[in-house]
Scaffold this motif. Sequence first.
Motif, PDB file in Angstrom:
ATOM      1  N   LYS A  94      67.314  73.147 -33.422  1.00 45.85           N
ATOM      2  CA  LYS A  94      67.503  72.645 -34.718  1.00 45.85           C
ATOM      3  C   LYS A  94      66.640  72.648 -35.476  1.00 45.85           C
ATOM      4  CE  LYS A  94      71.073  69.754 -32.390  1.00 45.85           C
ATOM      5  NZ  LYS A  94      71.423  68.174 -32.475  1.00 45.85           N
ATOM      6  N   ASN A  95      65.287  72.534 -35.089  1.00 42.82           N
ATOM      7  CA  ASN A  95      64.181  72.577 -36.102  1.00 42.82           C
ATOM      8  C   ASN A  95      63.557  74.091 -36.253  1.00 42.82           C
ATOM      9  OD1 ASN A  95      64.399  69.695 -36.191  1.00 42.82           O
ATOM     10  ND2 ASN A  95      63.443  69.724 -34.148  1.00 42.82           N
ATOM     11  N   SER A  96      62.926  73.954 -37.373  1.00 43.54           N
ATOM     12  CA  SER A  96      62.175  75.293 -37.762  1.00 43.54           C
ATOM     13  C   SER A  96      60.821  75.354 -36.917  1.00 43.54           C
ATOM     14  CB  SER A  96      61.970  75.570 -39.209  1.00 43.54           C
ATOM     15  OG  SER A  96      60.913  76.383 -39.367  1.00 43.54           O
ATOM     16  N   ILE A  97      60.681  76.628 -36.319  1.00 47.16           N
ATOM     17  CA  ILE A  97      59.450  76.627 -35.643  1.00 47.16           C
ATOM     18  C   ILE A  97      58.291  76.617 -36.258  1.00 47.16           C
ATOM     19  CG2 ILE A  97      59.236  79.269 -35.980  1.00 47.16           C
ATOM     20  CD1 ILE A  97      58.627  79.456 -32.820  1.00 47.16           C
ATOM     21  N   LYS A  98      58.248  76.883 -37.638  1.00 42.45           N
ATOM     22  CA  LYS A  98      57.098  77.038 -38.594  1.00 42.45           C
ATOM     23  C   LYS A  98      56.810  75.386 -38.707  1.00 42.45           C
ATOM     24  CE  LYS A  98      57.434  81.250 -40.677  1.00 42.45           C
ATOM     25  NZ  LYS A  98      57.330  82.243 -41.973  1.00 42.45           N
ATOM     26  N   THR A  99      57.530  74.692 -38.955  1.00 42.54           N
ATOM     27  CA  THR A  99      57.352  73.119 -39.043  1.00 42.54           C
ATOM     28  C   THR A  99      57.288  72.255 -37.935  1.00 42.54           C
ATOM     29  OG1 THR A  99      59.677  72.766 -39.345  1.00 42.54           O
ATOM     30  CG2 THR A  99      58.289  73.393 -41.412  1.00 42.54           C
ATOM     31  N   HIS A 100      57.917  72.449 -37.103  1.00 37.71           N
ATOM     32  CA  HIS A 100      58.019  71.574 -35.661  1.00 37.71           C
ATOM     33  C   HIS A 100      57.344  72.413 -34.625  1.00 37.71           C
ATOM     34  CE1 HIS A 100      60.906  69.681 -38.436  1.00 37.71           C
ATOM     35  NE2 HIS A 100      60.635  68.534 -37.508  1.00 37.71           N
ATOM     36  N   GLY A 101      57.017  73.663 -34.553  1.00 33.72           N
ATOM     37  CA  GLY A 101      56.576  74.446 -33.482  1.00 33.72           C
ATOM     38  C   GLY A 101      57.979  74.986 -32.455  1.00 33.72           C
ATOM     39  N   ALA A 102      57.359  75.615 -31.566  1.00 30.36           N
ATOM     40  CA  ALA A 102      58.068  76.159 -30.563  1.00 30.36           C
ATOM     41  C   ALA A 102      58.502  75.029 -29.315  1.00 30.36           C
ATOM     42  CB  ALA A 102      57.913  77.495 -29.799  1.00 30.36           C
ATOM     43  N   GLU A 103      59.877  75.214 -29.088  1.00 30.06           N
ATOM     44  CA  GLU A 103      60.417  74.296 -28.028  1.00 30.06           C
ATOM     45  C   GLU A 103      59.631  74.701 -26.707  1.00 30.06           C
ATOM     46  OE1 GLU A 103      62.075  71.472 -28.368  1.00 30.06           O
ATOM     47  OE2 GLU A 103      62.404  71.595 -30.565  1.00 30.06           O
ATOM     48  N   ASN A 104      59.682  75.878 -26.456  1.00 31.06           N
ATOM     49  CA  ASN A 104      59.219  76.640 -25.263  1.00 31.06           C
ATOM     50  C   ASN A 104      58.874  77.901 -25.464  1.00 31.06           C
ATOM     51  OD1 ASN A 104      61.729  77.918 -24.983  1.00 31.06           O
ATOM     52  ND2 ASN A 104      62.613  75.744 -24.685  1.00 31.06           N
TER      53      ASN A 104
END
Length: 939
Positions: free
Chosen positions: A289-299
């Motif tokens: 749900k979150n942007s990878i640039k702001t919250h980083g990658a989940e995995n």
Amino acid sequence: EGREDLQVNHLETQIWIKPDRQKTDVDFSEILNAIQEIAKDVNIFFDELEGVNSPSKDDDSLLHHGNLTSTSDDASRLEVVGEEVPDKNKTNGLYFRDGKCRIDYILVYRKSNPQTEKREVFERNIRAEGLQMEKESSLTNSDIIFVKLHAPWEVLGKYAELMNVRMPFRRKIYYLHRRYKFMNRIEKQISRFQGWLPRKPMKLDKETLPDLEENDCYTAPFSQQRIHHFIIHNKDTFFNNATRSRIVHHILQRVKYEEGKNKIGLNRLLSNGSYEAAFPLHEGSYRSKNSIKTHGAENHRHLLYECWASWGVWYKYQPLDLVRRYFGEKIGLYFAWLGWYTGMLFPAAFIGLFVFLYGVTTLNHCQVSKEVCQATDIIMCPICDKYCPFMRLSDSCIYAKVTHLFDNGATVFFAVFMAVWATVFLEFWKRRRAVIAYDWDLIDWEEEEEEIRPQFEAKYSKKERMNPISGKPEPYQAFADKCSRLIVSASGIFFMICVVIAAVFGIVIYRVVTVSTFAAFKWALIRNNSQVATTGTAVCINFCIIMLLNVLYEKVALFLTNLEQPRTESEWENSFTLKMFLFQFVNLNSSTFYIAFFLGRFTGHPGAYLRLINRWRLEECHPSGCLIDLCMQMGIIMVLKQTWNNFMELGYPLIQNWWTRRKLRQEYGPQRKTSFPQWEKDYNLQPMNAYGLFDEYLEMILQFGFTTIFVAAFPLAPLLALLNNIIEIRLDAYKFVTQWRRPLASRAKDIGIWYGILEGIGILSVITNAFVIAVTSDFIPRLVYAYKYGPCAGQGEAGQKCMVGYVNASLSVFLVSDFENRSEPTSNGSEFSGSPLKYCRYRDYRDPPHSPVPYGYTLQFWHVLAARLAFIIVFEHLVFCIKHLISYLIPDLPKDLRDRMRREKYLIQEMMYEAELERLQKERKERKKNGKSYHNEWP
């Protein structure tokens, strides 16, 4: 009082304690964990003893029926120590129920399966090897059981050492070459100029995606004795998930499930149905749900999807290190090769587009097409029996102009360029592969001695001989038996090639029969373009036949390969690959070879046509030449084949996964799927192709053949291949990340047998392009006319002014009254001049009807034939010399890489020596501190 090393003797079931004098730090949590492991191992041992006498049903005591949040007794004991486990680990489906043990591998079976005893023995032996196990029933089908496996640190360390897994032990120190002041100034000016330019758009943004940065460290084979040399921040993450799964798979391949010499390994249990599936887990969801640039990658899976499989990054480079880290070296090498091939297509596509645009710009200045368009007084003979009418040569004006777009002065240059390009592509790929092998620690890697295939063991178990490598007896196939099987297999291959030729013969008969039918068609559009309509429909039918025969060829190739009884899986894979390539290559290109080298070559002449079975008149080329037919064949087949492959690669898994999700929504509601554990989600995905990367490689190799073999007739082929490959990379990436179960990470040093096939295609392309230019195109007849028979004869010129009168000189005269009865057209040609025609023209170099030898070959025919043969010989020798010269001049290993490898070897030896020396000095100081000293100490 000090830290104790605790071990279990499984043979005597006794616990003994060995003190460690070197470490005096107290770590009660580790002691408790060790005691817990001992208790668990003792319980496992007693379970094994009981399992021998009691017929338990797959150890149902380990089974939890879909309870994803419950904790086991082991987990509760762990929590007593005070270590809190995140709730996320317990619910995301990547860990055991205790939330600490990460799932390294999944086995799936059905309780209704009758192979219970084999499975019980196999699972007991798995636990005896040190692997931890949990079972979980499926939420959607209680008959399906998931076996979750976890490898503890001790097991990982033991087998990593046995498998020579290379792990990081020291960060790299780069050696900078000495630079001269002048070169430094040049580099500063270049960097200042680059600062004005925008950032390279194709590079991935490593600042916003820090996970793309790999640890740049020296590596060495893992050793438990020298464990202090390695960089270990956290034992749980020291071995990445792909390496952990590979180690577990290595163990599973060597565990017995029955008494007997050959009753061993997971593959045999999968083949006999004891287990339904076996796979490592994906690392969670690929969406967030979150942007990878702001919250980083989940995995890592989410990171791969965002920076590799997403369509929004189609123009960026591939994160090959991340692909390798997640899927293994073998799949990483495929995408590295595909990316390199796609990048090398850019210059080929640009030059091919330039040749096409050159034909467009010179179209109005082409003397030959001008003469064709202005030849309203030249009447051509009918191209088929009875129904085909006489036609003006000017009616083929459009086809003459289209032919000039592909057959112009730049065609020969482009053919030479593509032959050289194929060599440069392969030579530079070897250099690129060497760099990748160095970066991925594959330089010194050698494949393990492969296991013998179960089918080979079952067939030849009675006859054995000593293996010269392992020194153990193994099944042996007699030389006479092997030769007889190879002869039968070769006969099968020859028969299937004959089937392909028969299919081409059927297409030829269709073309011959249909051209007359279309010539008598009611619709004026089809009637006036009967030959083009015949070619277009024939190509579409040929494509359908190709796709149908491909299904048959796969079954035949599988049967013949199994008939040969290859000894190992790699031998089986190479044999199957070679057969499938031969079948599909011949199937795909046979009609193209017919159009390029046989269409219109053996038709005879008006009044004496050659016929099939003395009935059907062979098809002639269009008045503007045969090249337009070849262009249509290649263009239609290439576009249709690539479109169909892309649909089947992505569309088929998408439809199957959509259908699975639809059934789950209907049964359990739309929100229930989100609560499924990861192993349930992965099980519902499609398994990877049974042949691994075979289909992906085969598709690209066949495309490479299309791009190089007949490129002189279709210069836009590299452009079409480039556009397809840009899509292909993202399609394959999307398929691997989202639609397929995670494949087992496996290692490989190169692309295998496919490299030899690519070299063979490169050699064949030189020969075919020489024949296309000399035989199919009109390049040689125009050249002979310009230097020998045209207005500039003897002047050494060959411009457009020298081509005046070429069309008239390339057409022969035929007396209409000499037609055979079955060839005589229904129309007498009175619509052209008001009276019946006496003469018509046809493409050939023959004497007129009133000459001493009517319709005999002229001297110009023999000059053209000699020039064609001379061109083929000169072209082939010249291009082969250039290819071999390039191969000789380009080293397989870049010089800077060779220097880096030598320096790294030197630095590794120095680091190992210094680390060992530091350890010995530290031990010496500790001995002196404790008042103990030994004589003859070193250093």
